[in-house]
Design a protein around this motif. Sequence first.
Motif, PDB file in Angstrom:
ATOM      1  N   ILE A  50       0.851  -1.184   0.000  1.00 47.45           N
ATOM      2  CA  ILE A  50       0.000   0.000   0.000  1.00 47.45           C
ATOM      3  C   ILE A  50       0.892   1.240   0.000  1.00 47.45           C
ATOM      4  CG2 ILE A  50      -1.723   1.292   1.317  1.00 47.45           C
ATOM      5  CD1 ILE A  50      -2.636  -1.428   2.484  1.00 47.45           C
ATOM      6  N   PHE A  51       0.660   2.139  -0.962  1.00 51.21           N
ATOM      7  CA  PHE A  51       1.478   3.349  -0.995  1.00 51.21           C
ATOM      8  C   PHE A  51       0.670   4.598  -0.638  1.00 51.21           C
ATOM      9  CE2 PHE A  51       0.055   2.772  -5.408  1.00 51.21           C
ATOM     10  CZ  PHE A  51      -0.436   4.035  -5.736  1.00 51.21           C
ATOM     11  N   LYS A  52      -0.645   4.460  -0.500  1.00 53.96           N
ATOM     12  CA  LYS A  52      -1.432   5.623  -0.088  1.00 53.96           C
ATOM     13  C   LYS A  52      -2.688   5.157   0.623  1.00 53.96           C
ATOM     14  CE  LYS A  52      -1.400   9.263  -2.568  1.00 53.96           C
ATOM     15  NZ  LYS A  52      -1.561  10.238  -3.671  1.00 53.96           N
ATOM     16  N   LEU A  53      -2.964   5.763   1.785  1.00 55.18           N
ATOM     17  CA  LEU A  53      -4.181   5.488   2.544  1.00 55.18           C
ATOM     18  C   LEU A  53      -5.026   6.750   2.590  1.00 55.18           C
ATOM     19  CD1 LEU A  53      -2.895   3.453   5.632  1.00 55.18           C
ATOM     20  CD2 LEU A  53      -4.431   2.621   3.839  1.00 55.18           C
ATOM     21  N   MET A  54      -6.329   6.566   2.333  1.00 52.06           N
ATOM     22  CA  MET A  54      -7.286   7.643   2.516  1.00 52.06           C
ATOM     23  C   MET A  54      -8.265   7.182   3.590  1.00 52.06           C
ATOM     24  SD  MET A  54      -6.191   7.225  -0.783  1.00 52.06           S
ATOM     25  CE  MET A  54      -7.481   6.539  -1.823  1.00 52.06           C
ATOM     26  N   GLY A  55      -9.093   8.081   4.055  1.00 51.28           N
ATOM     27  CA  GLY A  55     -10.040   7.701   5.088  1.00 51.28           C
ATOM     28  C   GLY A  55     -10.953   6.570   4.673  1.00 51.28           C
ATOM     29  N   ASP A  56     -11.359   6.574   3.396  1.00 53.03           N
ATOM     30  CA  ASP A  56     -12.308   5.558   2.928  1.00 53.03           C
ATOM     31  C   ASP A  56     -11.705   4.609   1.907  1.00 53.03           C
ATOM     32  OD1 ASP A  56     -11.995   7.398   0.910  1.00 53.03           O
ATOM     33  OD2 ASP A  56     -14.101   7.375   0.287  1.00 53.03           O
ATOM     34  N   GLY A  57     -10.402   4.632   1.696  1.00 55.00           N
ATOM     35  CA  GLY A  57      -9.842   3.765   0.675  1.00 55.00           C
ATOM     36  C   GLY A  57      -8.332   3.702   0.708  1.00 55.00           C
ATOM     37  N   LEU A  58      -7.779   3.077  -0.338  1.00 49.27           N
ATOM     38  CA  LEU A  58      -6.330   2.911  -0.414  1.00 49.27           C
ATOM     39  C   LEU A  58      -5.910   2.695  -1.860  1.00 49.27           C
ATOM     40  CD1 LEU A  58      -5.761  -0.388  -0.980  1.00 49.27           C
ATOM     41  CD2 LEU A  58      -6.444  -0.527   1.407  1.00 49.27           C
ATOM     42  N   GLY A 107       9.572   8.845  -4.076  1.00 46.51           N
ATOM     43  CA  GLY A 107       9.664   8.323  -2.719  1.00 46.51           C
ATOM     44  C   GLY A 107       8.786   7.088  -2.584  1.00 46.51           C
ATOM     45  N   ASP A 108       7.913   7.100  -1.572  1.00 47.86           N
ATOM     46  CA  ASP A 108       6.996   5.979  -1.373  1.00 47.86           C
ATOM     47  C   ASP A 108       5.684   6.163  -2.107  1.00 47.86           C
ATOM     48  OD1 ASP A 108       8.804   4.698   0.286  1.00 47.86           O
ATOM     49  OD2 ASP A 108       8.046   5.695   2.091  1.00 47.86           O
ATOM     50  N   ASP A 109       5.522   7.272  -2.818  1.00 43.40           N
ATOM     51  CA  ASP A 109       4.252   7.558  -3.488  1.00 43.40           C
ATOM     52  C   ASP A 109       4.340   7.240  -4.979  1.00 43.40           C
ATOM     53  OD1 ASP A 109       1.642   8.302  -3.656  1.00 43.40           O
ATOM     54  OD2 ASP A 109       1.918  10.303  -2.783  1.00 43.40           O
ATOM     55  N   ARG A 110       3.162   7.110  -5.605  1.00 45.47           N
ATOM     56  CA  ARG A 110       3.072   6.829  -7.036  1.00 45.47           C
ATOM     57  C   ARG A 110       2.063   7.783  -7.662  1.00 45.47           C
ATOM     58  NH1 ARG A 110       6.746   4.605  -5.211  1.00 45.47           N
ATOM     59  NH2 ARG A 110       7.333   2.406  -5.307  1.00 45.47           N
ATOM     60  N   PHE A 111       2.391   8.302  -8.866  1.00 44.83           N
ATOM     61  CA  PHE A 111       1.519   9.239  -9.546  1.00 44.83           C
ATOM     62  C   PHE A 111       1.418   8.838 -11.020  1.00 44.83           C
ATOM     63  CE2 PHE A 111       3.647  11.458  -6.089  1.00 44.83           C
ATOM     64  CZ  PHE A 111       2.585  12.059  -5.419  1.00 44.83           C
ATOM     65  N   GLY A 112       0.594   9.563 -11.758  1.00 42.71           N
ATOM     66  CA  GLY A 112       0.524   9.360 -13.193  1.00 42.71           C
ATOM     67  C   GLY A 112      -0.747   8.662 -13.637  1.00 42.71           C
ATOM     68  N   GLU A 113      -0.849   8.490 -14.952  1.00 41.74           N
ATOM     69  CA  GLU A 113      -2.071   7.942 -15.546  1.00 41.74           C
ATOM     70  C   GLU A 113      -2.340   6.518 -15.085  1.00 41.74           C
ATOM     71  OE1 GLU A 113      -2.934   7.156 -20.020  1.00 41.74           O
ATOM     72  OE2 GLU A 113      -3.462   9.255 -19.616  1.00 41.74           O
ATOM     73  N   GLY A 114      -1.273   5.733 -14.829  1.00 38.97           N
ATOM     74  CA  GLY A 114      -1.475   4.369 -14.344  1.00 38.97           C
ATOM     75  C   GLY A 114      -2.281   4.340 -13.067  1.00 38.97           C
ATOM     76  N   VAL A 115      -2.018   5.319 -12.183  1.00 38.60           N
ATOM     77  CA  VAL A 115      -2.762   5.420 -10.925  1.00 38.60           C
ATOM     78  C   VAL A 115      -4.140   6.013 -11.167  1.00 38.60           C
ATOM     79  CG1 VAL A 115      -2.787   6.448  -8.616  1.00 38.60           C
ATOM     80  CG2 VAL A 115      -0.627   5.669  -9.614  1.00 38.60           C
ATOM     81  N   ASN A 116      -4.202   7.067 -11.991  1.00 42.70           N
ATOM     82  CA  ASN A 116      -5.467   7.773 -12.209  1.00 42.70           C
ATOM     83  C   ASN A 116      -6.541   6.864 -12.796  1.00 42.70           C
ATOM     84  OD1 ASN A 116      -4.169  10.041 -11.279  1.00 42.70           O
ATOM     85  ND2 ASN A 116      -3.743  10.875 -13.318  1.00 42.70           N
ATOM     86  N   ILE A 117      -6.166   6.036 -13.763  1.00 42.27           N
ATOM     87  CA  ILE A 117      -7.158   5.158 -14.389  1.00 42.27           C
ATOM     88  C   ILE A 117      -7.663   4.127 -13.393  1.00 42.27           C
ATOM     89  CG2 ILE A 117      -7.466   3.355 -16.141  1.00 42.27           C
ATOM     90  CD1 ILE A 117      -5.729   5.012 -18.007  1.00 42.27           C
ATOM     91  N   ALA A 118      -6.772   3.575 -12.561  1.00 38.06           N
ATOM     92  CA  ALA A 118      -7.220   2.622 -11.537  1.00 38.06           C
ATOM     93  C   ALA A 118      -8.246   3.271 -10.623  1.00 38.06           C
ATOM     94  CB  ALA A 118      -6.028   2.115 -10.729  1.00 38.06           C
ATOM     95  N   ALA A 119      -7.984   4.532 -10.221  1.00 41.02           N
ATOM     96  CA  ALA A 119      -8.914   5.233  -9.336  1.00 41.02           C
ATOM     97  C   ALA A 119     -10.253   5.486 -10.026  1.00 41.02           C
ATOM     98  CB  ALA A 119      -8.295   6.552  -8.882  1.00 41.02           C
ATOM     99  N   ARG A 120     -10.223   5.813 -11.304  1.00 40.19           N
ATOM    100  CA  ARG A 120     -11.473   6.057 -12.040  1.00 40.19           C
ATOM    101  C   ARG A 120     -12.263   4.759 -12.233  1.00 40.19           C
ATOM    102  NH1 ARG A 120     -10.156  10.230 -10.373  1.00 40.19           N
ATOM    103  NH2 ARG A 120      -9.409  12.036 -11.564  1.00 40.19           N
TER     104      ARG A 120
END
Length: 645
Positions: A50-58, A107-120
Amino acid sequence: MDRKLAAILAADVVGYSALMEQDEQGTFERVKAGRKGLFEPEIARHHGHIFKLMGDGLLAEFSSVMDAVECAVALQGGLAERNAAVPEDQRFQVRIGVNLGEVIVEGDDRFGEGVNIAARLEQIAEPGGIYVSGKVAKEVEKKLAFAFEAMGEQRVKNIAEPVPVYRVNLHGQPRRRLLKARRLRDRWLILARLAAVVAVALGAVLGIQGWWKSSGVAVDYASIAVLPFDNLGKDPKWDRIADGITEDIITDLSQSDHVLVIARHSTDVYKGKAVDVRQVGADLGVRYVLTGGLQANGDRVRITAQLVDAATGADLWSERYDRSGEDIFAVQSDVTAKIANTLGSQVGVIRKSQLKLAQHKPPNSLTAYDTLLMADQMAFTPVGGITKDGLIEAEKLFHKAIDLDPQMARAYVGLAYVYSYMFGYGFAVSPEQALSKQLEAARKAVELDPNSNKAHGALGQALAWNGEGAQALVEFDKAESLAPNDADTLALIAMNINQEDTARAVRLSERAILLNPYYPNWYNISLYWSYFFSEQFDKSLKYVTLYQNPSLNEISFTAMLYGYLNQPNEAKKVAEEVLKQDPGWTAEKFVTKWSIAPGHNSELVAEGARKAGLRACATAAELKGNPNMIHMKSCDAERAKAASG
């Protein structure tokens, strides 16, 4: 700024804000407990983090897209189990999206379209559902146990191009039933009960009865764990090859629709360990365990494999393959496919072992799968050869299997072939009715299991025999794409396309016997037909004479082949047997029965008949008596001469 390719899993709690409004503290504690007790352990177990935690998701990253999808399925299954154990007002659901794409590493975070499409994808998924991108579906659809249902191209927020979206169909019949460890199987049983309750409550027709009910079927089918192959030498470069062999055998065995295969991540824990296969069987809930290893010596490599009955510890089969190590990847492909087909084909080691078990059971304790095995044996591999009585009895057994499990697509495949044999061997009282029943059964098989290569192969043959050649080729292509290393499927396709595409038929026939050296008798049909129409008469004769318990069809071909090979004495002897069985035999009658189109192929049969001393042409009266008979232009002059004389 570093970039890399990664599989991204996005998950969030459905209706989190409303749940927090109703019970802020309780919701927070339940979601936190779910994350700690289920999500974090499952993601770690599937080699993700897990590289990012939100209150209602990850958001989680995986190096393997297969691990990401399997993790998503395990998460939904595990959450359903937890929900079933708590009051309704304390339950929550999640939705999950999975994408494969390039990500920016910071660092420990990930950005970009690969992440954005998964979230969508996660945002448009239904509660309890899993949506994946087209890239993910393409990568894993032939390797994992779940069907992928196309949802079309979807426009999602902040992504310029439409995204091909697929839903993981947790409720449909899986294309490959990969078994997990026993605890995962129990999880799915709980999910099944919950899904069934939801389906009834909603009045929805979800089509889940067959597979979830067949959690019983799953245990019923032959189950196997392929343990990591050992590198028995000292050179570490062979570790990768050993892993590749293990992976390929799992993949190829999974193409057999009557063998349940443990996913690799469940067997990797045994890598490099001395194990008791009986304990492995108990741990994973499987009947069979395959072990093996490789050892390099100079430019040679030896690969060994051994199949063990996990219940008794008895050795069922073992083989050793010695190959040149010059092209190890070609060796890997060759050996793994042979092992998989030897174990999992229609007459494979596992099938024979399961049949022996079924034959020793009391009749009133036979399961649907036991009944299927005995029907297959009665119809297609009887000791004394195929008979009308055997096919009739097999038809009854297939129907009994369907009564025990109405969702068993494989039983409908068996029925389709029973009717094709009834037609082909001349046993059917009404040939037209046999062909109609063949097509009906094959269509039902595809309806029940649209991702089964066996079902599509059966439908392809039924369409071909019912005069729908173009559509038949579509089904054959689908069958081959689903199981490119399944020898039974390749031989079946070859047997049915040898007139339209002789080159492909020969190639598939030869590959089938390469993949399955201990092939069943019926492979010889695809071989001798394919070689005949490619005018390789010596090879055709080899395989037609290998055919056990030959019918009039094989005898007719044998006579023609001796004629073509200029062996008149042998041709005459066999031609006499043809006429003994059918005094009215003619080439025109033969090509009509087998729908050999007028032209080069039908004339090839006619010329072979003449060379064997058999009649090529029907009389004018015979043609008139059978208006559907295919006639050949080369016969017109012969009939005209007979009429004038």
